[in-house]
Design an enzyme around this catalytic site. Structure first.
Site, PDB file in Angstrom:
ATOM      1  N   ALA A 134       0.786  -1.239   0.000  1.00 51.48           N
ATOM      2  CA  ALA A 134       0.000   0.000   0.000  1.00 51.48           C
ATOM      3  C   ALA A 134       0.813   1.282   0.000  1.00 51.48           C
ATOM      4  O   ALA A 134       0.240   2.361  -0.143  1.00 51.48           O
ATOM      5  CB  ALA A 134      -0.939   0.006   1.211  1.00 51.48           C
TER       6      ALA A 134
ATOM      7  N   ASN B 121      -2.506  -6.476  -3.653  1.00 50.53           N
ATOM      8  CA  ASN B 121      -1.790  -5.630  -4.593  1.00 50.53           C
ATOM      9  C   ASN B 121      -0.290  -5.898  -4.650  1.00 50.53           C
ATOM     10  O   ASN B 121       0.339  -5.582  -5.654  1.00 50.53           O
ATOM     11  CB  ASN B 121      -2.021  -4.157  -4.233  1.00 50.53           C
ATOM     12  CG  ASN B 121      -1.125  -3.227  -5.011  1.00 50.53           C
ATOM     13  OD1 ASN B 121      -1.300  -3.034  -6.215  1.00 50.53           O
ATOM     14  ND2 ASN B 121      -0.123  -2.654  -4.337  1.00 50.53           N
TER      15      ASN B 121
ATOM     16  N   SER C  10      -1.969  -8.471 -14.150  1.00 53.02           N
ATOM     17  CA  SER C  10      -1.203  -7.659 -15.089  1.00 53.02           C
ATOM     18  C   SER C  10      -1.592  -8.040 -16.513  1.00 53.02           C
ATOM     19  O   SER C  10      -1.962  -9.198 -16.768  1.00 53.02           O
ATOM     20  CB  SER C  10       0.296  -7.886 -14.898  1.00 53.02           C
ATOM     21  OG  SER C  10       1.046  -7.254 -15.926  1.00 53.02           O
TER      22      SER C  10
ATOM     23  N   TYR D 283       7.477 -13.762 -14.367  1.00 51.39           N
ATOM     24  CA  TYR D 283       6.521 -12.776 -13.874  1.00 51.39           C
ATOM     25  C   TYR D 283       5.192 -12.908 -14.615  1.00 51.39           C
ATOM     26  O   TYR D 283       4.115 -12.924 -13.998  1.00 51.39           O
ATOM     27  CB  TYR D 283       7.090 -11.377 -14.067  1.00 51.39           C
ATOM     28  CG  TYR D 283       6.114 -10.248 -13.800  1.00 51.39           C
ATOM     29  CD1 TYR D 283       5.850  -9.814 -12.507  1.00 51.39           C
ATOM     30  CD2 TYR D 283       5.467  -9.608 -14.865  1.00 51.39           C
ATOM     31  CE1 TYR D 283       4.954  -8.772 -12.273  1.00 51.39           C
ATOM     32  CE2 TYR D 283       4.578  -8.575 -14.640  1.00 51.39           C
ATOM     33  CZ  TYR D 283       4.324  -8.161 -13.339  1.00 51.39           C
ATOM     34  OH  TYR D 283       3.441  -7.133 -13.116  1.00 51.39           O
TER      35      TYR D 283
ATOM     36  N   LYS E  77       1.536 -13.895 -12.942  1.00 48.94           N
ATOM     37  CA  LYS E  77       0.338 -13.056 -13.046  1.00 48.94           C
ATOM     38  C   LYS E  77      -0.798 -13.809 -13.733  1.00 48.94           C
ATOM     39  O   LYS E  77      -1.971 -13.629 -13.400  1.00 48.94           O
ATOM     40  CB  LYS E  77       0.656 -11.764 -13.789  1.00 48.94           C
ATOM     41  CG  LYS E  77       1.500 -10.784 -12.977  1.00 48.94           C
ATOM     42  CD  LYS E  77       0.798 -10.350 -11.689  1.00 48.94           C
ATOM     43  CE  LYS E  77       1.532  -9.227 -10.991  1.00 48.94           C
ATOM     44  NZ  LYS E  77       0.853  -8.798  -9.740  1.00 48.94           N
TER      45      LYS E  77
END
Length: 270
Positions: A15, A91, A144, A157, A161
């Site tokens: 955050a 997140n 993503s 990555y 995702k």
């Protein structure tokens, strides 16, 4: 417009930077009680003050490393001091390494997978029992566009995702009977617009240099393959634009939406 988030307890991981920070501030403006999770205590203190200034009836920062399996229980305990958890925003994530898979270091594969997918599994697993017992809840995962089309030179990555997206869909099927909605947002090329968003853990922080290092050695052909264009007159999105979609999906306004993965990409995937 009433987003029906007044007084709701919302956990936001990652955050203190970029999208996560923008989401926390958006939720605060809608009257949610914000539980901001990160590693940078100074950035966390600034965020809490900003959340309260935006209208959050309460806000707190939990210093936690999401790679630590003990962190979700710690976060949940702190959050429940404000009330039962209504919203979870998964997140936290980022790129541990980039380059061609053939040249990759196997020792780094699990780091990318755990940061982007393992953290989602653990935090979700922690909050679900309470949501199931209360027959209510909203979970929004940050995926993503890399998980939809595969980002060149980000193979692990992108795969992680993609796993976040698949998990979102199957979890929505499992927990819908308990009144819980699960959705994902797939951002494209989002950059921080607020210098305060650059916590020390951010991959955009000058001390990180991750992107600059990765692009220093690529060929012109590689650059051409990576190149995409948007259709909104600019190449990048702001964190606030991503937060708008996240906040909507977390809100009562999206009460008939679940199991969806929404790209916010300016048309880049067209």
């Amino acid at each position: 417009m009433d987003f029906q988030l007044q007084g709701k307890v919302a956990i936001v991981t990652g955050a203190t930077a970029n999208i996560g920070r923008a989401v926390a501030l958006d939720l605060a403006a809608e009257g949610a009680k914000v539980v901001a999770v990160g590693r940078d205590a100074a950035a966390g203190a600034r965020l809490v003050a900003d959340c309260k200034a935006r209208g959050a009836p309460d806000a707190l920062f939990v210093a936690a490393d999401m790679l630590d399996p003990a962190s979700p229980a710690k976060i949940l305990s702190a959050a429940e001091a404000l009330g039962p958890v209504d919203v979870l925003i998964n997140n936290v994530g980022g790129n541990v390494d980039q380059g061609f898979f053939a040249d990759s270091d196997p020792a780094k594969w699990m780091a990318d997978i755990d940061l982007n997918f393992g953290t989602v599994l653990r935090m979700t697993h922690a909050v679900l029992p309470g949501m199931i017992a209360r027959k209510t809840g909203a979970i929004v995962n940050l995926g993503s566009t890399a998980g939809l089309v595969g980002d060149y030179m980000l193979p692990v990555y992108s795969a992680a995702k993609g796993a976040v997206h698949s998990f979102t869909v199957v979890l929505a099927k499992e927990v819908g009977q308990h009144g819980i909605r699960v959705n994902a947002v797939a951002p494209y090329a989002t950059i921080p617009t607020d210098p305060a968003a650059l916590s020390t853990g951010s991959r955009f922080h000058p001390e990180s240099g991750l992107f600059a290092q990765g692009m220093a050695s690529v060929s012109e052909e590689d650059r051409a393959i990576r190149q995409r264009r948007t259709f909104v007159g600019r190449p990048f999105a702001s964190a606030e634009e991503m937060a708008a979609m996240v906040t909507f999906l977390a809100s009562g306004r999206a009460s008939f939406i679940t199991g969806q993965v929404y790209p916010v990409d300016g048309g880049a995937l067209l």
